[in-house]
Design a protein around this motif. Structure first.
Motif, PDB file in Angstrom:
ATOM      1  N   ILE A  16       7.043  45.760  17.849  1.00  0.00           N
ATOM      2  CA  ILE A  16       8.315  45.826  17.133  1.00  0.00           C
ATOM      3  C   ILE A  16       8.982  44.468  17.256  1.00  0.00           C
ATOM      4  O   ILE A  16       8.842  43.779  18.282  1.00  0.00           O
ATOM      5  CB  ILE A  16       9.227  46.942  17.679  1.00  0.00           C
ATOM      6  N   ILE A  17       9.688  44.069  16.211  1.00  0.00           N
ATOM      7  CA  ILE A  17      10.418  42.803  16.238  1.00  0.00           C
ATOM      8  C   ILE A  17      11.866  43.094  16.625  1.00  0.00           C
ATOM      9  O   ILE A  17      12.541  43.897  15.975  1.00  0.00           O
ATOM     10  CB  ILE A  17      10.359  42.087  14.878  1.00  0.00           C
ATOM     11  N   GLY A  18      12.312  42.446  17.695  1.00  0.00           N
ATOM     12  CA  GLY A  18      13.660  42.670  18.198  1.00  0.00           C
ATOM     13  C   GLY A  18      14.720  42.053  17.324  1.00  0.00           C
ATOM     14  O   GLY A  18      14.430  41.302  16.383  1.00  0.00           O
ATOM     15  N   PRO A  19      15.998  42.347  17.628  1.00  0.00           N
ATOM     16  CA  PRO A  19      17.107  41.846  16.810  1.00  0.00           C
ATOM     17  C   PRO A  19      17.156  40.323  16.699  1.00  0.00           C
ATOM     18  O   PRO A  19      17.653  39.785  15.709  1.00  0.00           O
ATOM     19  CB  PRO A  19      18.345  42.394  17.529  1.00  0.00           C
ATOM     20  N   ASP A  20      16.648  39.623  17.712  1.00  0.00           N
ATOM     21  CA  ASP A  20      16.660  38.158  17.684  1.00  0.00           C
ATOM     22  C   ASP A  20      15.386  37.563  17.100  1.00  0.00           C
ATOM     23  O   ASP A  20      15.200  36.341  17.134  1.00  0.00           O
ATOM     24  CB  ASP A  20      16.875  37.610  19.100  1.00  0.00           C
ATOM     25  N   GLY A  21      14.501  38.403  16.550  1.00  0.00           N
ATOM     26  CA  GLY A  21      13.270  37.913  15.966  1.00  0.00           C
ATOM     27  C   GLY A  21      12.124  37.774  16.946  1.00  0.00           C
ATOM     28  O   GLY A  21      11.063  37.261  16.577  1.00  0.00           O
ATOM     29  N   SER A  22      12.305  38.243  18.167  1.00  0.00           N
ATOM     30  CA  SER A  22      11.229  38.170  19.161  1.00  0.00           C
ATOM     31  C   SER A  22      10.319  39.386  19.036  1.00  0.00           C
ATOM     32  O   SER A  22      10.802  40.515  18.903  1.00  0.00           O
ATOM     33  CB  SER A  22      11.801  38.126  20.583  1.00  0.00           C
ATOM     34  N   PRO A  23       8.983  39.177  19.105  1.00  0.00           N
ATOM     35  CA  PRO A  23       8.067  40.324  19.069  1.00  0.00           C
ATOM     36  C   PRO A  23       7.928  40.974  20.442  1.00  0.00           C
ATOM     37  O   PRO A  23       7.871  40.283  21.464  1.00  0.00           O
ATOM     38  CB  PRO A  23       6.743  39.693  18.627  1.00  0.00           C
ATOM     39  N   TYR A  24       7.891  42.296  20.458  1.00  0.00           N
ATOM     40  CA  TYR A  24       7.682  43.069  21.679  1.00  0.00           C
ATOM     41  C   TYR A  24       6.477  43.975  21.455  1.00  0.00           C
ATOM     42  O   TYR A  24       6.401  44.682  20.448  1.00  0.00           O
ATOM     43  CB  TYR A  24       8.896  43.938  22.001  1.00  0.00           C
ATOM     44  N   ARG A  25       5.549  43.967  22.407  1.00  0.00           N
ATOM     45  CA  ARG A  25       4.403  44.863  22.313  1.00  0.00           C
ATOM     46  C   ARG A  25       4.782  46.218  22.881  1.00  0.00           C
ATOM     47  O   ARG A  25       5.195  46.333  24.031  1.00  0.00           O
ATOM     48  CB  ARG A  25       3.198  44.308  23.063  1.00  0.00           C
ATOM     49  N   LEU A  26       4.618  47.272  22.066  1.00  0.00           N
ATOM     50  CA  LEU A  26       4.874  48.630  22.534  1.00  0.00           C
ATOM     51  C   LEU A  26       3.682  49.168  23.308  1.00  0.00           C
ATOM     52  O   LEU A  26       3.852  49.952  24.245  1.00  0.00           O
ATOM     53  CB  LEU A  26       5.180  49.546  21.347  1.00  0.00           C
ATOM     54  N   GLY A  27       2.481  48.757  22.915  1.00  0.00           N
ATOM     55  CA  GLY A  27       1.292  49.225  23.606  1.00  0.00           C
ATOM     56  C   GLY A  27       0.071  49.087  22.724  1.00  0.00           C
ATOM     57  O   GLY A  27       0.059  48.339  21.734  1.00  0.00           O
ATOM     58  N   PHE A  28      -0.959  49.839  23.069  1.00  0.00           N
ATOM     59  CA  PHE A  28      -2.248  49.769  22.399  1.00  0.00           C
ATOM     60  C   PHE A  28      -2.694  51.172  21.976  1.00  0.00           C
ATOM     61  O   PHE A  28      -2.329  52.156  22.615  1.00  0.00           O
ATOM     62  CB  PHE A  28      -3.314  49.186  23.340  1.00  0.00           C
ATOM     63  N   CYS A  29      -3.501  51.226  20.926  1.00  0.00           N
ATOM     64  CA  CYS A  29      -4.069  52.515  20.521  1.00  0.00           C
ATOM     65  C   CYS A  29      -5.504  52.307  20.043  1.00  0.00           C
ATOM     66  O   CYS A  29      -5.895  51.206  19.636  1.00  0.00           O
ATOM     67  CB  CYS A  29      -3.235  53.184  19.434  1.00  0.00           C
ATOM     68  N   LEU A  30      -6.299  53.371  20.121  1.00  0.00           N
ATOM     69  CA  LEU A  30      -7.602  53.373  19.481  1.00  0.00           C
ATOM     70  C   LEU A  30      -7.418  53.295  17.974  1.00  0.00           C
ATOM     71  O   LEU A  30      -6.404  53.785  17.437  1.00  0.00           O
ATOM     72  CB  LEU A  30      -8.370  54.647  19.819  1.00  0.00           C
ATOM     73  N   ALA A  31      -8.387  52.707  17.290  1.00  0.00           N
ATOM     74  CA  ALA A  31      -8.247  52.577  15.843  1.00  0.00           C
ATOM     75  C   ALA A  31      -9.597  52.571  15.162  1.00  0.00           C
ATOM     76  O   ALA A  31     -10.602  52.159  15.749  1.00  0.00           O
ATOM     77  CB  ALA A  31      -7.491  51.291  15.503  1.00  0.00           C
ATOM     78  N   ASN A  32      -9.606  53.027  13.924  1.00  0.00           N
ATOM     79  CA  ASN A  32     -10.747  52.883  13.032  1.00  0.00           C
ATOM     80  C   ASN A  32     -10.284  52.006  11.884  1.00  0.00           C
ATOM     81  O   ASN A  32      -9.577  52.451  10.982  1.00  0.00           O
ATOM     82  CB  ASN A  32     -11.216  54.247  12.522  1.00  0.00           C
ATOM     83  N   GLU A  33     -10.661  50.731  11.954  1.00  0.00           N
ATOM     84  CA  GLU A  33     -10.244  49.752  10.937  1.00  0.00           C
ATOM     85  C   GLU A  33     -11.231  49.836   9.778  1.00  0.00           C
ATOM     86  O   GLU A  33     -12.102  49.001   9.606  1.00  0.00           O
ATOM     87  CB  GLU A  33     -10.184  48.356  11.577  1.00  0.00           C
ATOM     88  N   PHE A  34     -11.067  50.865   9.008  1.00  0.00           N
ATOM     89  CA  PHE A  34     -11.930  51.296   7.903  1.00  0.00           C
ATOM     90  C   PHE A  34     -12.041  50.192   6.848  1.00  0.00           C
ATOM     91  O   PHE A  34     -11.032  49.628   6.425  1.00  0.00           O
ATOM     92  CB  PHE A  34     -11.281  52.558   7.339  1.00  0.00           C
ATOM     93  N   SER A  35     -13.266  49.856   6.421  1.00  0.00           N
ATOM     94  CA  SER A  35     -13.477  48.743   5.499  1.00  0.00           C
ATOM     95  C   SER A  35     -14.605  49.041   4.521  1.00  0.00           C
ATOM     96  O   SER A  35     -15.388  49.972   4.705  1.00  0.00           O
ATOM     97  CB  SER A  35     -13.811  47.462   6.281  1.00  0.00           C
ATOM     98  N   ASP A  36     -14.711  48.179   3.495  1.00  0.00           N
ATOM     99  CA  ASP A  36     -15.779  48.256   2.498  1.00  0.00           C
ATOM    100  C   ASP A  36     -16.766  47.125   2.794  1.00  0.00           C
ATOM    101  O   ASP A  36     -16.582  45.987   2.364  1.00  0.00           O
ATOM    102  CB  ASP A  36     -15.193  48.117   1.093  1.00  0.00           C
ATOM    103  N   HIS A  37     -17.838  47.442   3.526  1.00  0.00           N
ATOM    104  CA  HIS A  37     -18.744  46.398   3.984  1.00  0.00           C
ATOM    105  C   HIS A  37     -19.699  45.920   2.891  1.00  0.00           C
ATOM    106  O   HIS A  37     -20.229  44.811   2.989  1.00  0.00           O
ATOM    107  CB  HIS A  37     -19.527  46.896   5.200  1.00  0.00           C
ATOM    108  N   VAL A  38     -19.931  46.712   1.861  1.00  0.00           N
ATOM    109  CA  VAL A  38     -20.760  46.257   0.748  1.00  0.00           C
ATOM    110  C   VAL A  38     -20.044  45.133   0.007  1.00  0.00           C
ATOM    111  O   VAL A  38     -20.642  44.101  -0.343  1.00  0.00           O
ATOM    112  CB  VAL A  38     -21.111  47.420  -0.192  1.00  0.00           C
ATOM    113  N   ILE A  39     -18.738  45.318  -0.226  1.00  0.00           N
ATOM    114  CA  ILE A  39     -17.937  44.256  -0.857  1.00  0.00           C
ATOM    115  C   ILE A  39     -17.969  43.002   0.005  1.00  0.00           C
ATOM    116  O   ILE A  39     -18.196  41.888  -0.479  1.00  0.00           O
ATOM    117  CB  ILE A  39     -16.491  44.731  -1.058  1.00  0.00           C
ATOM    118  N   GLU A  40     -17.749  43.170   1.303  1.00  0.00           N
ATOM    119  CA  GLU A  40     -17.716  42.017   2.205  1.00  0.00           C
ATOM    120  C   GLU A  40     -19.062  41.290   2.230  1.00  0.00           C
ATOM    121  O   GLU A  40     -19.112  40.055   2.246  1.00  0.00           O
ATOM    122  CB  GLU A  40     -17.341  42.474   3.610  1.00  0.00           C
ATOM    123  N   ARG A  41     -20.158  42.034   2.228  1.00  0.00           N
ATOM    124  CA  ARG A  41     -21.481  41.428   2.261  1.00  0.00           C
ATOM    125  C   ARG A  41     -21.769  40.633   0.990  1.00  0.00           C
ATOM    126  O   ARG A  41     -22.470  39.616   1.017  1.00  0.00           O
ATOM    127  CB  ARG A  41     -22.552  42.513   2.447  1.00  0.00           C
TER     128      ARG A  41
END
Length: 335
Positions: free
Chosen positions: A177-202
């Protein structure tokens, strides 16, 4: 100490936020019903998420596994205005196998022609872990979408009708989250599936930007604090209830060519990404893909990604949207 947060909805749609300890004991947070509201309260109080959540005693116990089975668990972060949640990521950040790295270095030493992707990878190996106070090598970076592209556990990952592939990318994502003064704060981490189109990328690495404009799934929980240096998990694909592809995946800085701090610097160094109140979800990359092993996904396949120290895996079926505006030439009219 509260280590995890899970967002849920009641049967009538009412939102609630649960705090979960290492043993899986979950209790309702009384001071906020969303993670965004808790983050805003923590910023206002100059407190951590854990401190803000426990400003009042935690309430009734919540059965998270039952809520997962009932489809009541949401993505761990969202924003009432999806345009203020920004999805981005970095690639070529993980070391992969020792054998693969050895071959890359031998090719570099021999003066053989390297692809731009290989050169980018080697830049990270050589300069992605800078000394304290120094700036390291820039990683590959991509834009993935806004909050409308976020799905939670159990929801379909839907490819556009014009997509040529829908493939999983098991990753860890940082939530900020970006704080009121423009500083970034990390809330934490999560598992993710960064779903993509690998045929297009290839087809052409300059099409990477197109291949990334897809949905992404976030795991059920937000893990606060520092990410363990060595994260080990498994990525699976199920078809008809049976596992048809499975492979371990590694993450955490012990398995990366870049430090997380270096990846964060090269994202948040831009004023554009430090607008107060905005939420950022940044994907840190992976070295494990079923596509790279020749596996072809099908509509109806289920992706499942799990890793300690996360208590709950993220599971999503693959779907494809019906034909729509993107499947024929888009007509732009003058006003």
């Amino acid at each position: 100490m509260v280590l995890r947060f899970v967002q849920l909805k009641e049967q009538g749609g009412t939102r609630l936020l649960a705090a979960v300890n290492d043993a899986g004991l979950a209790r309702r947070v009384e001071v906020a019903d969303t993670l965004l509201a808790l983050a805003q309260a923590a910023l206002a109080a100059g407190a951590t998420l854990a401190e803000a959540a426990q400003a009042h005693p935690l309430a009734a116990e919540i059965d998270i596994p039952a809520a997962l089975a009932q489809g009541r668990v949401l993505a761990p972060i969202d924003h009432p205005d999806p345009a203020h949640l920004i999805l981005t990521g970095t690639g070529l950040t993980h070391l992969g196998s020792a054998e693969g790295r050895d071959k890359m270095h031998k090719a570099a030493q021999a003066g053989e022609q390297l692809t731009d992707s290989m050169r980018m990878f080697l830049m990270g190996v050589e300069g992605g872990r800078p000394a304290a106070g120094a700036v390291g090598a820039q990683p590959e970076w991509f834009y993935k979408g806004d909050g409308s592209h976020v799905v939670g556990h159990g929801a379909p990952l839907t490819s556009p009708a014009f997509a040529q592939d829908g493939g999983e990318e098991p990753e860890i994502a940082g939530v900020y989250i970006i704080g009121p003064d423009g500083s970034p704060y990390r809330l934490g981490f999560c598992l993710a599936n960064e779903f993509s189109d690998h045929v297009i990328e290839r087809g052409n690495y300059l099409w990477l930007a197109h291949s990334k404009l897809r949905q992404a799934a976030l795991g059920p929980e937000l893990l606060t604090g520092e990410l363990p240096a060595d994260v080990r998990g498994a990525s699976k694909i199920l078809r008809g209830g049976q596992v048809v592809w499975e492979k371990p995946f590694l993450s955490g800085e012990a398995n990366m060519s870049h430090t997380i701090a270096n990846l964060e610097h090269h994202h948040f160094k831009y004023d554009l990404f430090r607008k107060p109140g905005d939420i950022h979800v940044h994907f840190f990359g992976t070295a494990t893909l079923s596509f790279s092993e020749g596996f072809q996904t099908q509509v109806g396949d289920v992706f499942e990604i799990g890793a300690a120290p996360f208590l709950y895996p993220v599971s999503n079926p693959l779907a494809q949207a019906p034909k729509g505006i993107g499947d024929k030439p888009v007509t732009v009219r003058s006003l």
